[in-house]
Design an enzyme around this catalytic site. Structure first.
Site, mmCIF file in Angstrom:
data_model
loop_
_atom_site.group_PDB
_atom_site.id
_atom_site.type_symbol
_atom_site.label_atom_id
_atom_site.label_comp_id
_atom_site.label_asym_id
_atom_site.label_seq_id
_atom_site.Cartn_x
_atom_site.Cartn_y
_atom_site.Cartn_z
ATOM 1 N N SER A 134 0.921 -1.359 -0.110
ATOM 2 C CA SER A 134 0.055 0.021 -0.111
ATOM 3 C C SER A 134 0.975 1.117 0.039
ATOM 4 C CB SER A 134 -1.013 -0.091 1.221
ATOM 5 O OG SER A 134 -1.640 1.363 1.392
ATOM 6 N N TYR A 147 -2.518 0.280 10.365
ATOM 7 C CA TYR A 147 -2.654 0.034 8.919
ATOM 8 C C TYR A 147 -1.373 0.049 8.287
ATOM 9 C CZ TYR A 147 -3.937 -0.446 3.868
ATOM 10 O OH TYR A 147 -3.972 -0.864 2.651
#
Length: 264
Positions: A134, A147
Site C-alpha cells: 500500500s 494499517y
C-alpha cells in the site's frame, strides 16, 4: 515473467484486486490457485476463469495452511508466481483502535505476507512473488497508523527477501506493489469514518483494473517496487523525512480528504 506460465497462487482472490489479478494471470496462461478465507468466494472466482483453476480456502494468519496450499499448488505443476494480496483495512485514531483491530491488521497484513512468502520460496525454483502492499507503507499515515505500520513491515520484509534471494543466487524476484486508495469493499466499509480522510486526498480513487494492470506491468518488468501513482509515493515519503512539518501540514491535507470523503 519467464518461460511457460506454470502455476500461480493468489491470496485474497475471492473479490476485488485479488480476483482481478487471478483473471489476469489466467489470461496469461497460468493454472491459478485461487485462495480466500471465504471458500465460496474463492470457488466463484475460480469457476469464472477461462483457464485451469483450483479454489482453496486459506486463512493467511495460519502458516501451516500456507504450506498446505503451496504443496497442493506444486502438485499441479511448477509454481512460478505467488501473489500475497489478502489484507484488511481499518481506520481510527490510535487511542480508539480496538485490540481486535490491531491484532487482525498485523496478523493478516504483515504475518500473512511473511507466511505466504516463506511458503512460496519453499516450493518455487524460479519466478515471482508479488506482495500487494500500500502507499500507506511508505510513510506515516495518521488515522491509519496501525494499517500503515502493518504495510511498512510487509514492504520492508519484501525488500529484504528480494535481496536475500539474489544473494543466495535463487532466481526468485520478490516485488511490492504500493497503490493509493482503491475502490474496493474494504475502502467503502471505512469511508464513513472521519479517520479515513487521508485515503481521499488524491485526485481520485484508483479503480481495481488500474491496480491489476500495475501488478501485471510490475511482473513483466525488472523493478522490485511500483507505486501507483508514482508522485504520491514521493509525497508520502516526505512525511518520514520531515516529521515536524508533517505534524502541522497533515491536518490541512486531511481537511481536503474530508471534503472528498463520500458520506453514506
Amino acid at each position: 515473467m519467464s518461460g511457460h506460465a506454470g502455476v500461480a497462487v493468489v491470496t485474497g482472490a475471492g473479490r476485488g484486486i485479488g480476483a482481478g489479478i487471478a483473471r489476469a494471470l489466467s489470461a496469461r496462461g497460468h493454472h491459478v490457485v485461487v485462495t480466500d478465507v471465504d471458500a465460496d468466494a474463492a470457488r466463484t472466482t475460480a469457476d469464472a476463469l477461462d483457464g485451469p483453476a483450483t479454489a482453496m480456502p486459506l486463512d493467511v494468519r495460519d502458516p501451516s495452511a500456507h504450506r498446505a496450499v503451496a504443496l497442493a499448488a506444486a502438485d499441479l505443476g511448477e509454481v512460478t508466481v505467488w501473489v500475497n494480496n489478502a489484507g484488511v483495512l481499518s481506520t481510527a485514531p490510535v487511542w480508539e483502535s480496538t485490540d481486535a483491530e490491531v491484532t487482525a491488521t498485523i496478523e493478516i497484513n504483515t504475518l500473512g505476507v511473511v507466511h505466504g512468502c516463506r511458503a512460496a520460496v519453499d516450493v518455487m525454483r524460479r519466478g515471482d512473488v508479488l506482495n500487494v502492499v500500500s502507499l500507506s507503507g511508505l510513510g506515516p499515515t495518521p488515522g491509519l497508523a496501525i494499517y500503515g505500520a502493518s504495510k511498512a513491515a510487509a514492504l520492508s520484509y519484501s525488500q529484504a527477501l528480494h535481496i536475500e534471494m539474489g544473494a543466495a543466487r535463487r532466481p526468485i524476484r520478490v516485488r511490492a506493489l504500493c497503490p493509493d486508495a482503491v475502490s474496493t469493499d474494504l475502502l467503502h466499509a471505512v469511508s464513513d469514518r472521519p479517520s479515513s480522510a487521508l485515503l481521499f486526498t488524491g485526485p481520485r480513487v484508483l479503480g481495481v483494473d488500474e491496480v491489476v494492470e500495475g501488478a501485471m506491468d510490475l511482473l513483466s518488468s525488472r523493478r522490485q517496487l511500483k507505486v501507483l501513482p508514482a508522485w504520491r509515493g514521493w509525497l508520502t515519503r516526505t512525511q518520514s523525512v520531515l516529521p515536524a512539518a508533517a505534524r502541522y501540514l497533515t491536518p490541512v491535507v486531511a481537511r481536503v480528504g474530508e471534503r472528498r470523503r463520500p458520506v453514506r
